[in-house]
Design a protein around this motif. Sequence first.
Motif, short mmCIF file in Angstrom:
data_model
loop_
_atom_site.label_atom_id
_atom_site.label_comp_id
_atom_site.label_asym_id
_atom_site.label_seq_id
_atom_site.Cartn_x
_atom_site.Cartn_y
_atom_site.Cartn_z
N ARG A 1 -7.26 0.18 -0.56
CA ARG A 1 -7.44 -0.83 0.47
C ARG A 1 -6.68 -2.08 0.07
NH1 ARG A 1 -11.97 -0.18 3.94
NH2 ARG A 1 -13.28 1.61 3.43
N ILE A 2 -6.51 -2.97 1.02
CA ILE A 2 -5.92 -4.25 0.69
C ILE A 2 -6.96 -5.12 -0.02
CG2 ILE A 2 -4.34 -4.14 2.65
CD1 ILE A 2 -6.15 -6.19 4.04
N SER A 3 -6.51 -6.03 -0.83
CA SER A 3 -7.41 -6.96 -1.52
C SER A 3 -7.85 -8.03 -0.52
CB SER A 3 -6.71 -7.60 -2.71
OG SER A 3 -6.19 -6.61 -3.59
N GLU A 4 -9.15 -8.17 -0.34
CA GLU A 4 -9.67 -9.16 0.59
C GLU A 4 -11.07 -9.58 0.19
OE1 GLU A 4 -10.02 -7.75 4.56
OE2 GLU A 4 -11.01 -5.89 4.02
N MET B 1 -4.69 -8.10 -9.60
CA MET B 1 -3.64 -7.58 -8.73
C MET B 1 -3.98 -7.92 -7.27
SD MET B 1 -2.99 -3.80 -10.36
CE MET B 1 -1.50 -3.58 -9.40
N GLN B 2 -2.95 -7.93 -6.45
CA GLN B 2 -3.09 -8.19 -5.02
C GLN B 2 -2.42 -7.05 -4.27
OE1 GLN B 2 -4.84 -10.73 -3.97
NE2 GLN B 2 -4.47 -10.75 -1.77
N HIS B 3 -3.23 -6.21 -3.63
CA HIS B 3 -2.70 -5.12 -2.82
C HIS B 3 -2.65 -5.58 -1.36
CE1 HIS B 3 -3.05 -1.50 -5.67
NE2 HIS B 3 -3.26 -2.59 -6.39
N VAL B 4 -1.50 -5.41 -0.75
CA VAL B 4 -1.26 -5.94 0.59
C VAL B 4 -0.65 -4.85 1.46
CG1 VAL B 4 -0.98 -8.30 -0.24
CG2 VAL B 4 1.02 -6.80 -0.02
N LEU C 1 0.81 -1.21 0.00
CA LEU C 1 0.00 0.00 0.00
C LEU C 1 0.84 1.27 0.00
CD1 LEU C 1 -2.95 -0.81 2.42
CD2 LEU C 1 -2.90 -0.90 -0.06
N ASP C 2 2.08 1.18 0.47
CA ASP C 2 2.93 2.37 0.49
C ASP C 2 3.71 2.55 -0.80
OD1 ASP C 2 4.53 0.18 0.82
OD2 ASP C 2 5.66 0.97 2.52
N GLU C 3 3.57 1.64 -1.75
CA GLU C 3 4.26 1.80 -3.03
C GLU C 3 3.46 2.75 -3.92
OE1 GLU C 3 6.47 -1.76 -4.71
OE2 GLU C 3 4.93 -2.78 -3.53
N THR C 4 4.17 3.65 -4.58
CA THR C 4 3.52 4.66 -5.42
C THR C 4 3.63 4.35 -6.90
OG1 THR C 4 5.55 5.99 -5.37
CG2 THR C 4 3.87 6.46 -3.70
N CYS D 1 -11.31 -6.02 -4.67
CA CYS D 1 -10.40 -6.61 -5.66
C CYS D 1 -9.81 -5.50 -6.51
CB CYS D 1 -11.11 -7.65 -6.53
SG CYS D 1 -12.41 -6.99 -7.59
N HIS D 2 -8.67 -5.79 -7.11
CA HIS D 2 -7.95 -4.82 -7.92
C HIS D 2 -7.63 -5.45 -9.28
CE1 HIS D 2 -7.21 -3.47 -3.75
NE2 HIS D 2 -7.21 -2.26 -4.27
#
Length: 521
Positions: free
Chosen positions: A397-400, A437-440, A240-243, A408-409
């Motif tokens: 948000r994170i993917s969950e 994609m999976q955002h974590v 989540l902190d990656e831009t 989902c992303h």
Amino acid sequence: MPVSIDIIPFSDSLELYGEPDFSSAFSLAGHVSISLSPPSFMFQRWRSTTRVLMQSLTVTFEGQSEIITPDIGYAPLRLCSITRELVNEPVDLSNEGREDFNKPCSWNVIFDIPIPGWLPTTSTYGDRSAGEAGTRYALYATATFTYLEDGSSSIFSSFCSSFSCRTHTINAPRCPVTLARLAEVPSAPSSSSTSVFPMALFFVDAQSGQDDTETGTTAIPPEILKKIQVVASIPNAVALDETSVPLILRLQGNELDGSQQERLRITDFTVDVEQIETYRSTTSLDCIARCMVPPRAQQPPSFPLRNPHPVHTLYEVGLLMTPYPSKSTSTRSFSLFDPSNSGKYLISGDGRVFVHDSPRGDATTRSPSENWYVLEANVPLAPEPHQLDWAGLRSRRISENTPLFNVCHMMHIALRCVYEQPDGEAVSERLHFSLPMQHVRVAVPLINPSATDRTIVGAVDLQKSAPYSQSLPAYSQLFYSNGERKIDYSTPLPLYEPPPSASSSSSFTPDHSDNDRKSIS
């Protein structure tokens, strides 16, 4: 009331590592503090001895999920309810000998509750105008005790005690607990320079679509577009902190003949990252069985939530109605790009990416592995939310996947293809495809304390203000899922060195002072 209880967990947050797993569990420990103080009366000049009989003490970890949307209304769900009995038999508690102390007598009863590894994270979502709803967790404690005796001999206290109930049930204040899910960062460096996670490979089945810039009905022949092979690579997870997200596209058209390779061009491609949030008002029986949530009999309204949202009363009495009773899902989707980012990337040159000249200028045939045309880009993401709607800020948000709320992303990519027909007319189409994609969320790396942040006590080096829970690695980093310990065989064992003196005895001497010590359980 002479008795009070309070829940004090070792930490008010619990970090779940790895993907949701129904076979794993995490530990939430702490203690329940029981305080006993003598009652005070108006005409009593001294403090009396208080005795109570603790008959039962339970602590419960409970999780709940609630959604509120303008179109499908309010829906609650109990995610879990885990209760532990802390007192198996009556316990006599008394403040005898400490009646005159200003502080009450206290006892701590420890607890350790296994938290299922599949539980969703603590989060807030839904209609922002109705207040905070979403997924929440908390600890609850209940104690039952009997008031045995009071050392006071005053007539007033005896008169009051004769009208008081001998058995009491008290509840501890609600203790919120935050659940956060963290992804494990690979120890090996990533092949990408901008991501800590390795790249995932996708063999794409691109679908053609008419280009919006072209008004004609003439399209590129489908047999030509089917000969284009596309392979895409993105990280298998994005923090989540990656831009920015690295993207690699490989294009190949070996099945195209020489004339088709000359006429077909790839001029540009567009990228967009979309976040899709799905709200559900009902949960299927399959989801209840798969997620192991409590059965219908333990769900609202049959068994209300311990801490429901205030709006639930308005729906129960009929003051608020669901606008669309037949509708069970609601969706919110938006781009994670900044409004100033068009997501369009131009390809340098004339765009004839499928024409491969021999590097030597002769007629030698190149191998198929050398005919890939590679496109690389760092796709920027908006660092901060920039839009607001009915569900609040459009933040990442994170993917969950939860029983009532899904996130989902998707990364949407479109390649613009231009084909020159034999009559000289140029037609264009776009090859569309999407990548999951999976955002974590990842753990914050620990920073080695400086010399000024340490205190030397004898030969022991103590770090100041360092919670011990942060220095402990995750269970999955030390053990496999079957319980076997992970061993890093890349680190060689030290070479054997004989002792400096063969005649030397053991370096350990018995400490006879230990004979006088007593074990404390």
